[in-house]
Design a protein around this motif. Structure first.
Motif, PDB file in Angstrom:
ATOM      1  N   THR A  49      -4.450   3.846   4.335  1.00  0.00           N
ATOM      2  CA  THR A  49      -4.326   4.581   3.069  1.00  0.00           C
ATOM      3  C   THR A  49      -5.612   5.340   2.740  1.00  0.00           C
ATOM      4  O   THR A  49      -5.577   6.450   2.221  1.00  0.00           O
ATOM      5  N   GLY A  50      -6.738   4.724   3.074  1.00  0.00           N
ATOM      6  CA  GLY A  50      -8.017   5.403   2.850  1.00  0.00           C
ATOM      7  C   GLY A  50      -8.114   6.673   3.677  1.00  0.00           C
ATOM      8  O   GLY A  50      -8.581   7.719   3.198  1.00  0.00           O
ATOM      9  N   LEU A  51      -7.643   6.600   4.910  1.00  0.00           N
ATOM     10  CA  LEU A  51      -7.689   7.782   5.786  1.00  0.00           C
ATOM     11  C   LEU A  51      -6.787   8.890   5.249  1.00  0.00           C
ATOM     12  O   LEU A  51      -7.134  10.075   5.323  1.00  0.00           O
ATOM     13  N   ALA A  52      -5.648   8.504   4.691  1.00  0.00           N
ATOM     14  CA  ALA A  52      -4.768   9.517   4.090  1.00  0.00           C
ATOM     15  C   ALA A  52      -5.458  10.160   2.890  1.00  0.00           C
ATOM     16  O   ALA A  52      -5.304  11.369   2.646  1.00  0.00           O
ATOM     17  N   MET A  53      -6.212   9.363   2.163  1.00  0.00           N
ATOM     18  CA  MET A  53      -6.944   9.924   1.016  1.00  0.00           C
ATOM     19  C   MET A  53      -8.054  10.865   1.487  1.00  0.00           C
ATOM     20  O   MET A  53      -8.302  11.904   0.861  1.00  0.00           O
ATOM     21  N   ARG A  79      -6.804  16.332  10.269  1.00  0.00           N
ATOM     22  CA  ARG A  79      -5.741  15.990  11.212  1.00  0.00           C
ATOM     23  C   ARG A  79      -6.031  14.645  11.884  1.00  0.00           C
ATOM     24  O   ARG A  79      -5.150  13.799  12.021  1.00  0.00           O
ATOM     25  N   ARG A  80      -7.285  14.464  12.285  1.00  0.00           N
ATOM     26  CA  ARG A  80      -7.668  13.188  12.921  1.00  0.00           C
ATOM     27  C   ARG A  80      -7.445  12.023  11.943  1.00  0.00           C
ATOM     28  O   ARG A  80      -6.917  10.973  12.330  1.00  0.00           O
ATOM     29  N   ALA A  81      -7.853  12.239  10.701  1.00  0.00           N
ATOM     30  CA  ALA A  81      -7.694  11.170   9.691  1.00  0.00           C
ATOM     31  C   ALA A  81      -6.230  10.794   9.521  1.00  0.00           C
ATOM     32  O   ALA A  81      -5.887   9.611   9.406  1.00  0.00           O
ATOM     33  N   LEU A  82      -5.364  11.790   9.543  1.00  0.00           N
ATOM     34  CA  LEU A  82      -3.936  11.495   9.363  1.00  0.00           C
ATOM     35  C   LEU A  82      -3.359  10.735  10.555  1.00  0.00           C
ATOM     36  O   LEU A  82      -2.550   9.813  10.390  1.00  0.00           O
ATOM     37  N   TRP A  83      -3.763  11.112  11.739  1.00  0.00           N
ATOM     38  CA  TRP A  83      -3.273  10.374  12.918  1.00  0.00           C
ATOM     39  C   TRP A  83      -3.826   8.962  12.940  1.00  0.00           C
ATOM     40  O   TRP A  83      -3.127   8.014  13.302  1.00  0.00           O
ATOM     41  N   LEU A  84      -5.073   8.842  12.548  1.00  0.00           N
ATOM     42  CA  LEU A  84      -5.641   7.484  12.463  1.00  0.00           C
ATOM     43  C   LEU A  84      -4.929   6.673  11.381  1.00  0.00           C
ATOM     44  O   LEU A  84      -4.732   5.457  11.515  1.00  0.00           O
ATOM     45  N   ALA A  85      -4.534   7.360  10.297  1.00  0.00           N
ATOM     46  CA  ALA A  85      -3.805   6.664   9.225  1.00  0.00           C
ATOM     47  C   ALA A  85      -2.495   6.103   9.766  1.00  0.00           C
ATOM     48  O   ALA A  85      -2.131   4.953   9.480  1.00  0.00           O
ATOM     49  N   MET A  86      -1.782   6.908  10.531  1.00  0.00           N
ATOM     50  CA  MET A  86      -0.525   6.425  11.106  1.00  0.00           C
ATOM     51  C   MET A  86      -0.793   5.295  12.106  1.00  0.00           C
ATOM     52  O   MET A  86      -0.059   4.296  12.152  1.00  0.00           O
ATOM     53  N   ALA A  87      -1.855   5.452  12.881  1.00  0.00           N
ATOM     54  CA  ALA A  87      -2.190   4.425  13.872  1.00  0.00           C
ATOM     55  C   ALA A  87      -2.478   3.096  13.185  1.00  0.00           C
ATOM     56  O   ALA A  87      -1.959   2.041  13.593  1.00  0.00           O
ATOM     57  N   GLY A  88      -3.279   3.144  12.134  1.00  0.00           N
ATOM     58  CA  GLY A  88      -3.606   1.918  11.404  1.00  0.00           C
ATOM     59  C   GLY A  88      -2.383   1.301  10.760  1.00  0.00           C
ATOM     60  O   GLY A  88      -2.188   0.081  10.773  1.00  0.00           O
ATOM     61  N   ILE A 129       0.394  16.016  -0.970  1.00  0.00           N
ATOM     62  CA  ILE A 129       0.243  15.518  -2.350  1.00  0.00           C
ATOM     63  C   ILE A 129       1.005  14.201  -2.477  1.00  0.00           C
ATOM     64  O   ILE A 129       0.518  13.232  -3.063  1.00  0.00           O
ATOM     65  N   LEU A 130       2.198  14.173  -1.881  1.00  0.00           N
ATOM     66  CA  LEU A 130       3.006  12.950  -1.903  1.00  0.00           C
ATOM     67  C   LEU A 130       2.349  11.862  -1.062  1.00  0.00           C
ATOM     68  O   LEU A 130       2.221  10.709  -1.514  1.00  0.00           O
ATOM     69  N   VAL A 131       1.897  12.233   0.125  1.00  0.00           N
ATOM     70  CA  VAL A 131       1.273  11.236   1.018  1.00  0.00           C
ATOM     71  C   VAL A 131       0.025  10.654   0.363  1.00  0.00           C
ATOM     72  O   VAL A 131      -0.165   9.427   0.327  1.00  0.00           O
ATOM     73  N   GLY A 132      -0.813  11.539  -0.170  1.00  0.00           N
ATOM     74  CA  GLY A 132      -2.038  11.063  -0.813  1.00  0.00           C
ATOM     75  C   GLY A 132      -1.754  10.202  -2.030  1.00  0.00           C
ATOM     76  O   GLY A 132      -2.393   9.164  -2.246  1.00  0.00           O
ATOM     77  N   GLY A 133      -0.770  10.630  -2.816  1.00  0.00           N
ATOM     78  CA  GLY A 133      -0.396   9.845  -4.003  1.00  0.00           C
ATOM     79  C   GLY A 133       0.136   8.481  -3.626  1.00  0.00           C
ATOM     80  O   GLY A 133      -0.211   7.461  -4.245  1.00  0.00           O
ATOM     81  N   LEU A 134       0.979   8.451  -2.607  1.00  0.00           N
ATOM     82  CA  LEU A 134       1.520   7.164  -2.163  1.00  0.00           C
ATOM     83  C   LEU A 134       0.425   6.282  -1.574  1.00  0.00           C
ATOM     84  O   LEU A 134       0.421   5.059  -1.775  1.00  0.00           O
ATOM     85  N   ALA A 135      -0.505   6.896  -0.843  1.00  0.00           N
ATOM     86  CA  ALA A 135      -1.614   6.129  -0.275  1.00  0.00           C
ATOM     87  C   ALA A 135      -2.426   5.480  -1.396  1.00  0.00           C
ATOM     88  O   ALA A 135      -2.801   4.296  -1.310  1.00  0.00           O
ATOM     89  N   LEU A 136      -2.669   6.259  -2.438  1.00  0.00           N
ATOM     90  CA  LEU A 136      -3.399   5.712  -3.590  1.00  0.00           C
ATOM     91  C   LEU A 136      -2.618   4.564  -4.234  1.00  0.00           C
ATOM     92  O   LEU A 136      -3.171   3.496  -4.539  1.00  0.00           O
ATOM     93  N   ILE A 170     -12.046   1.229  -3.373  1.00  0.00           N
ATOM     94  CA  ILE A 170     -13.362   1.564  -2.817  1.00  0.00           C
ATOM     95  C   ILE A 170     -13.445   1.133  -1.360  1.00  0.00           C
ATOM     96  O   ILE A 170     -13.922   1.871  -0.486  1.00  0.00           O
ATOM     97  N   GLU A 171     -12.980  -0.082  -1.084  1.00  0.00           N
ATOM     98  CA  GLU A 171     -13.044  -0.586   0.299  1.00  0.00           C
ATOM     99  C   GLU A 171     -12.181   0.275   1.223  1.00  0.00           C
ATOM    100  O   GLU A 171     -12.541   0.536   2.369  1.00  0.00           O
ATOM    101  N   SER A 172     -11.048   0.684   0.701  1.00  0.00           N
ATOM    102  CA  SER A 172     -10.161   1.531   1.493  1.00  0.00           C
ATOM    103  C   SER A 172     -10.850   2.847   1.837  1.00  0.00           C
ATOM    104  O   SER A 172     -10.807   3.313   2.978  1.00  0.00           O
ATOM    105  N   PHE A 173     -11.506   3.418   0.851  1.00  0.00           N
ATOM    106  CA  PHE A 173     -12.133   4.721   1.053  1.00  0.00           C
ATOM    107  C   PHE A 173     -13.355   4.619   1.960  1.00  0.00           C
ATOM    108  O   PHE A 173     -13.536   5.435   2.866  1.00  0.00           O
ATOM    109  N   VAL A 174     -14.171   3.602   1.734  1.00  0.00           N
ATOM    110  CA  VAL A 174     -15.372   3.468   2.562  1.00  0.00           C
ATOM    111  C   VAL A 174     -14.967   3.146   4.005  1.00  0.00           C
ATOM    112  O   VAL A 174     -15.582   3.630   4.974  1.00  0.00           O
ATOM    113  N   GLY A 175     -13.933   2.359   4.167  1.00  0.00           N
ATOM    114  CA  GLY A 175     -13.450   2.061   5.513  1.00  0.00           C
ATOM    115  C   GLY A 175     -12.926   3.311   6.197  1.00  0.00           C
ATOM    116  O   GLY A 175     -13.165   3.532   7.383  1.00  0.00           O
TER     117      GLY A 175
END
Lengths: 252, 389
Positions: free
Chosen positions: B76-80, B98-107, B173-180, B210-215
């Motif tokens: 979720t942090g990566l999506a943010m 793009r990398r962050a989104l693929w990593l988000a799916m991977a995680g 916007i939807l992905v980021g909102g849902l991640a949050l 915070i942990e999600s974002f820093v991670g």
């Protein structure tokens, strides 16, 4: 409709564990994982020490946190009896109810055995049953939708207040007493076998019930009132609060 | 159209080399997946979960849930982080979105896979959770939100496959909102538990955020350097500017916030006499706590605050790796620590409960790492996950 509740008199309880044994036999419990248990607490060091005990079934709370957290409504409060039950057909084994129960009275099947040897391996079962105990209850009593019977794999179980008995009680009865021939068969196993008669079972919504009289006359109290769960199990302790040591004081 | 990446443009030979780099990454990931998944599945199928070190005395959620939440919050942090470009239009972050989104799916895939192996009846969960509408349960909302997050993220990624010039995607916007929302509700799952003093509190969703974002920043940093062969000079100028400027500073601030919340909760817990808070005394006496706090939070903060080390590629890699490890330790201490006080077990459990993961539970972590890296490496190798957005 009744709201069944229990009163436990700590002044007369001897900690004999007959209730625990009866519950285990009645409800096919794994050894060491007792829906009903008598907990012992030791405090201090010799020669200044104290041993106390607390019989502890499920509190069948009025406002149970286990019901609120269950994501599938597998844990629910039966409207006809006020008893908290588990529907094993809906339970997903997430164990959130176990995390949320302030009284530690829930049991997941897929854990290492509390007592060796693992009886599940000694008495293996086929199908959904996790084991085949030699002392199991009659098949007709089993009801997975109420968490009664042999606990399947991957689900959580808890004390049902012997729902399979209690729910058959005659309508309008105020108390289920083992000394009363008319209600004896409908009395929960732990109450029925209590030798010092420390346990009483009745309708908390019935002003004429003996349990209500005991709570009023002897100052019945509930555990962990601060959680707001409002247990339907009351303790009598001679006027004081139940003598349950805190977690810190357990460290002797 | 030639593949554009955030690696500095060089020869065609290098492009081919990058392909083999992703293939090697994929092979290593598959090996980890086979080892971890093989061991865990064999154990579960042969013995069931009785081999896990969770128990009915009080440690109900063990390493599997730690792993699940760690990977989920990283996702979720990566999506943010990706939303910084897609939603807020911060063009600086376009090279890593793009990398962050693929990593988000991977995680997400890695974490959810472990959850399914941990649940007692995962197939029942698929229908029983959405159909029974238990609105009072934070776990109900978490499952629903994670499902919606996974679907929307998959749609966004599907639209990006092998389309290097995809640009900003309004669906983000939807992905980021849902991640949050997932992150905050994940915090509520613990924060609402009034009977568990170590967890209870309205600040827990914020801690998770915070942990999600820093991670996510740590994973972005680490995998960006990995993509460039851990060679800072391979980065494109705009990517390097981001890593030496905004991203590194943002990382430092996020680490600082994480430190404040982490240390603040520990100090509050040590001060409090409330029943259950004695766990903090136990935890702070363990080396693991100090490794996490000083080695994996304070040290990376120093590395990212000092100008000399902040812009140094190798120091960024070290800081990112330390934060990634530290967050896993923190998640472990949080989840296990919250359950260490036995609830009404008497002399059957006279002290604080103890727990250490079994081999099978460690294998689940290896499985998650292997599976997540498999998804990412395959995406990078065949689906354009490392194409420049």
């Amino acid at each position: 409709m009744p709201k069944w509740g229990m009163v436990i008199d700590l002044e007369t309880c001897t900690g004999c564990q007959a209730c625990t044994t009866a519950c285990a036999m009645e409800n096919n419990r794994l050894p060491g994982e007792n829906w009903q248990d008598v907990l012992f607490y030791s405090e201090g060091e010799y020669p200044n020490l104290n041993l106390s005990w607390l019989p502890r079934p499920c509190m069948q709370c009025e406002n149970p946190s286990c019901v609120s957290v269950c994501p599938t409504k597998a844990t629910y409060k039966d409207e006809g009896t006020g008893i908290v039950l588990v529907d094993w057909n809906k339970c997903i084994g997430c164990k959130y109810c176990m995390v949320a129960c302030p009284y530690g009275v829930r049991f997941y099947m897929d854990e290492a055995p509390a007592v060796e040897p693992d009886v599940r391996a000694e008495f293996p079962a086929s199908g959904r049953r996790s084991w085949n105990p030699p002392f199991k209850m009659p098949d007709e009593y089993e009801d997975a939708s109420k968490g009664i019977g042999i606990q399947p794999k991957g689900v959580v179980s808890k004390c049902t207040f012997c729902y399979h008995k209690v729910s058959q009680a005659p309508a309008g009865v105020a108390d289920l007493d083992e000394d009363n021939p008319e209600t004896k068969e409908f009395t929960p196993a732990c109450v029925r076998v209590c030798a010092p008669k420390s346990r009483f079972f009745g309708d908390l919504d019935n002003p004429d019930s003996h349990v209500n009289a005991l709570i009023a006359e002897k100052g019945g109290v509930r555990l962990k009132e601060e959680t707001g769960n409002k247990p339907q199990v009351y303790y009598l302790s001679g006027g004081g609060s139940p003598a349950v040591p805190g977690n810190r004081s357990r460290r002797s | 159209m030639a593949m554009m990446t955030d690696t500095a443009p060089t020869s065609g030979h290098d492009t081919q080399g990058r392909g083999s780099h992703f293939l090697l990454h994929l092979i290593v990931a598959l090996v980890l997946l086979a080892l971890g998944g093989g061991y865990a599945l064999t154990e579960i199928l042969e013995f069931g979960k009785v081999q896990f070190n969770t128990n009915n005395a009080g440690i109900h959620w063990g390493m599997a849930i730690v792993t699940y939440d760690y990977f989920l919050l990283t996702s979720t942090g990566l999506a943010m982080v990706a939303s910084l470009w897609h939603v807020f239009g911060m063009a600086e972050f376009a090279p890593i979105a793009r990398r962050a989104l693929w990593l988000a799916m991977a995680g997400l895939v890695g974490g959810v896979a472990v959850l399914f192996l941990e649940l007692g009846a995962p197939l029942t969960a698929l229908w029983a959770t959405p159909l029974n509408m238990q609105f009072a349960s934070p776990l109900f909302w978490k499952v629903l939100l994670v499902g919606a997050y996974a679907i929307s993220l998959a749609i966004v990624l599907f639209g990006m496959i092998n389309k290097p010039d995809a640009g900003r995607n309004p669906l983000m916007i939807l992905v980021g909102g849902l991640a949050l929302a997932v992150t905050l509700v994940a915090g509520l799952v613990y924060g609402m538990m009034a009977m568990r003093p170590v967890w209870f509190g309205g600040e827990i969703p914020v801690v998770f955020l915070i942990e999600s974002f820093v991670g996510a920043l740590a994973f972005t940093m680490f995998f960006s350097h990995l993509k460039n062969g851990f060679n800072h000079s391979n980065m494109r100028p705009d990517t390097r500017a981001l890593f030496e400027g905004t991203l590194a500073r943002m990382f430092a601030i996020a680490i600082a916030l994480h430190f404040i919340l982490h240390a603040g909760r520990a100090i509050t817990g040590l001060w409090s006499n409330a029943e259950g808070m004695q766990v903090w005394g136990y935890m702070t006496a363990q080396p693991l706590f100090h490794i996490a706090l000083w080695g994996c939070v304070a040290l990376p903060f120093v590395l990212m605050v000092l100008p000399g080390t902040r812009s140094n590629g190798m120091m960024q890699i070290v800081a990112a790796a330390l934060v990634m490890i530290g967050l896993l330790i923190s998640r472990y201490e949080f989840i296990i620590g919250g359950q260490m006080v036995p609830m009404f077990k008497g002399t059957w459990a006279p002290e604080l409960l103890s727990y250490s993961p079994s081999t099978g539970e460690w294998a689940l972590l290896v499985l998650a790492v292997g599976l997540a890296n498999t998804v990412y490496a395959f995406g990078a190798w065949k689906l354009g996950a490392e194409d420049r957005a």
